[in-house]
Design a protein around this motif. Structure first.
Motif, PDB file in Angstrom:
ATOM      1  N   GLY A 124     167.422  89.592  98.564  1.00  0.00           N
ATOM      2  CA  GLY A 124     167.165  89.415  99.985  1.00  0.00           C
ATOM      3  C   GLY A 124     165.686  89.408 100.286  1.00  0.00           C
ATOM      4  N   CYS A 130     169.231  94.010 105.327  1.00  0.00           N
ATOM      5  CA  CYS A 130     170.199  93.033 104.808  1.00  0.00           C
ATOM      6  C   CYS A 130     170.906  92.324 105.965  1.00  0.00           C
ATOM      7  CB  CYS A 130     171.230  93.688 103.901  1.00  0.00           C
ATOM      8  SG  CYS A 130     170.528  94.487 102.467  1.00  0.00           S
ATOM      9  N   ASN A 141     171.538  89.139  99.741  1.00  0.00           N
ATOM     10  CA  ASN A 141     171.131  90.243  98.882  1.00  0.00           C
ATOM     11  C   ASN A 141     172.285  90.549  97.931  1.00  0.00           C
ATOM     12  OD1 ASN A 141     170.337  92.614  97.674  1.00  0.00           O
ATOM     13  ND2 ASN A 141     169.473  93.475  99.535  1.00  0.00           N
TER      14      ASN A 141
END
Length: 195
Positions: A124, A130, A141
């Motif tokens: 990510g 995230c 991610n």
């Protein structure tokens, strides 16, 4: 915390570019940006070898050292990330990197680079949220999901080894020992029984 790494076993890489396509499609990369590429040495001659390369997430990254905007950071696990909101597109990272990892998207405006893009090791972006917003410029991610990077997961011959550096080194060391001094576990003799 374990240091993450990714290495390519040149004895297994067959130049299929599956890793390149998986990365490009999985992260919806813009035109002109390839976070991973396959290089073939001695193409068409004896001793031909292919190697898949991307950002090496160096222990002492030169890109981080030369970035005037401090857009490049290194996590505790060794993954080097760029903050696209902070990047000024100066290109110093591109000049400093010996692996050619920093990429800039093509632009309609002459001389404009935009924000740098490079391999994120499928971790990510620089924020730990995230979020969906962060997933757009950086990609999913996969590490937080407990998955391998897209490139290593797609490698048909398992030439790309990704994960904890100590474990990856042990797997690679075992492969080299099994090959012996000059034997190739995937060679002609093994496949067909004779030269």
């Amino acid at each position: 915390m374990a240091r993450m790494t990714c290495i390519c076993d040149v004895e297994r890489c067959i130049d299929c570019n599956g890793c390149v396509v998986a990365c490009k499609e999985g992260h919806r990369l813009p035109l002109g940006v390839n976070r991973r590429r396959v290089i073939t040495l001695n193409q068409g001659r004896a001793g031909e070898k292919s190697i898949s390369v991307s950002c090496m997430h160096c222990a002492d990254p030169l890109c981080l050292a030369v970035c005037p905007a401090k857009a490049i950071t290194q996590r505790e696990d060794g993954i080097v990330l760029v903050n696209k909101k902070v990047c000024i597109g100066c290109g110093y990272c591109s000049m400093a990197c010996p692996f050619g990892a920093p990429q800039f998207p093509r632009s309609e405006v002459p001389g404009e680079r935009g924000a740098m893009d490079k391999c994120t090791y499928c971790a990510g972006g620089p924020e730990e949220t995230c979020s969906e917003e962060e997933g757009q410029p950086y990609g999913r991610n996969r590490l937080a999901e407990g998955k391998a990077p897209l490139c290593a997961g797609m490698c048909a011959t398992k030439a790309l080894l990704a994960g904890d550096a100590d474990i990856v080194a042990d797997v690679y060391r075992e492969r080299v020992c099994r090959r012996g001094a000059g034997g190739h576990p995937w060679g002609w003799t093994r496949a067909y029984g004779k030269e």
